[in-house]
Design a protein around this motif. Structure first.
Motif, mmCIF file in Angstrom:
data_model
loop_
_atom_site.group_PDB
_atom_site.id
_atom_site.type_symbol
_atom_site.label_atom_id
_atom_site.label_comp_id
_atom_site.label_asym_id
_atom_site.label_seq_id
_atom_site.Cartn_x
_atom_site.Cartn_y
_atom_site.Cartn_z
ATOM 1 N N CYS A 20 0.795 -1.218 -0.295
ATOM 2 C CA CYS A 20 0.232 -0.164 0.065
ATOM 3 C C CYS A 20 0.390 0.969 -0.182
ATOM 4 O O CYS A 20 0.638 2.659 0.368
ATOM 5 C CB CYS A 20 -0.775 0.218 0.788
ATOM 6 N N GLU A 21 1.588 1.150 -0.869
ATOM 7 C CA GLU A 21 2.687 2.851 -0.520
ATOM 8 C C GLU A 21 2.367 3.101 -2.060
ATOM 9 O O GLU A 21 2.259 4.618 -1.823
ATOM 10 C CB GLU A 21 4.367 2.307 -0.835
ATOM 11 N N TYR A 22 1.764 2.228 -2.608
ATOM 12 C CA TYR A 22 0.720 2.641 -4.129
ATOM 13 C C TYR A 22 -0.829 2.506 -3.388
ATOM 14 O O TYR A 22 -0.821 1.648 -3.647
ATOM 15 C CB TYR A 22 1.054 2.332 -5.287
ATOM 16 N N ARG A 23 -1.242 3.474 -3.406
ATOM 17 C CA ARG A 23 -2.709 3.194 -2.392
ATOM 18 C C ARG A 23 -3.924 2.705 -3.697
ATOM 19 O O ARG A 23 -3.423 2.903 -4.357
ATOM 20 C CB ARG A 23 -2.957 4.311 -1.622
ATOM 21 N N PRO A 24 -4.294 2.190 -3.373
ATOM 22 C CA PRO A 24 -6.089 2.145 -4.251
ATOM 23 C C PRO A 24 -6.552 2.891 -4.463
ATOM 24 O O PRO A 24 -6.424 3.940 -4.147
ATOM 25 C CB PRO A 24 -7.368 1.015 -3.034
ATOM 26 N N ASN A 25 -6.441 2.918 -6.259
ATOM 27 C CA ASN A 25 -7.112 4.759 -7.023
ATOM 28 C C ASN A 25 -6.031 5.224 -7.108
ATOM 29 O O ASN A 25 -6.367 6.424 -8.024
ATOM 30 C CB ASN A 25 -8.140 4.810 -6.444
ATOM 31 N N THR A 26 -5.190 5.329 -6.918
ATOM 32 C CA THR A 26 -3.461 6.241 -7.393
ATOM 33 C C THR A 26 -3.227 6.051 -8.772
ATOM 34 O O THR A 26 -2.959 4.831 -9.305
ATOM 35 C CB THR A 26 -2.257 5.787 -5.893
ATOM 36 N N PHE A 27 -3.359 7.419 -8.730
ATOM 37 C CA PHE A 27 -3.098 7.017 -10.354
ATOM 38 C C PHE A 27 -0.982 6.648 -10.611
ATOM 39 O O PHE A 27 -0.591 7.483 -10.286
ATOM 40 C CB PHE A 27 -3.225 8.339 -10.994
ATOM 41 N N LEU A 28 -0.489 6.452 -11.481
ATOM 42 C CA LEU A 28 1.054 5.675 -11.222
ATOM 43 C C LEU A 28 1.399 6.541 -13.192
ATOM 44 O O LEU A 28 0.962 5.572 -13.660
ATOM 45 C CB LEU A 28 1.466 4.543 -11.144
#
Length: 217
Positions: A20-28
């Motif tokens: 979860c360092e890149y959390r849900p719904n995060t744009f990358l």
């Protein structure tokens, strides 16, 4: 070299999603990932394509890449699958569980001490125990499904876990009971134990995530 970079990119991105360092719904953005991983566009795109196939990201044309949402519906489906598969493995493959490793996990669980390090240590042992039990199954299709399920479960645990400290303490005790039954070869009791354990874990995870106002779908 490109294949190696693809694998590195895949493992790094997947690891950050699960943690979860890149959390849900995060744009990358590709540019961000290229800089973050120090790789060119091709291995990044290949890694993202693989992660999309596994359901960790969604590639949206002309917009970018979004980390797949984790909704209450997904949590329910994750635990539904675990409740179907894990007791089944106990029933049909318990004699293939590595008892030496069970004893090691049992000893480490016994020595867990509530405090600052408890959460991380419990999560590590929880993941290790359930993966160890599932690895006794010789059906590769069930194994592949469970690997993905446990990866998703780690996301659930991280998002919900720190709000349910008391549940972790109770779950550690349930692990000890489960492992003791496995060591004694009590198959029916062990299957019932893991079922009750998963039901309680599901209830507390959903309660915590509702408090965090997680979306339903």
């Amino acid at each position: 070299m490109d294949m190696n970079l693809k694998n590195i990119a895949y493992e790094v991105i997947k690891g950050k999603i699960i943690a979860c360092e890149y959390r849900p719904n995060t744009f990358l953005s590709e540019a961000f990932l290229m800089q973050e991983i120090d790789a060119s566009r091709t291995p990044i795109r290949e890694a993202l394509n693989k992660l999309e196939q596994e359901g960790f990201v969604q590639i949206i044309p002309k917009k970018g890449v979004v980390v797949t949402a984790l909704s209450l519906n997904e949590v329910n489906m994750t635990f539904e699958a675990r409740l179907l598969l894990e007791p089944y493995i106990i029933h049909h493959y318990m004699e293939f569980i590595d008892l030496h490793k069970i004893r090691e996990i049992y000893s480490q669980t016994e020595h867990l001490v509530p405090g600052e390090e408890f959460y991380a240590d419990f999560c590590r042992l929880d993941d290790t125990l359930h993966r160890l039990i599932s690895s006794a199954c010789s059906n590769k299709f069930l194994n592949e499904s469970l690997i993905h399920i446990y990866d998703q479960n780690n996301r659930i645990r991280i998002l919900a876990g720190k709000n349910i400290w008391q549940r972790h303490i109770e779950a550690a005790k349930e692990h000890l009971v489960l492992m003791d039954l496995i060591l004694q070869g009590k198959k029916e009791e062990a299957a019932e134990s893991i079922t009750n354990h998963l039901i309680k874990s599901k209830t507390e995870a959903i309660r915590s995530l509702i408090n965090e106002q997680m979306p339903i779908n």
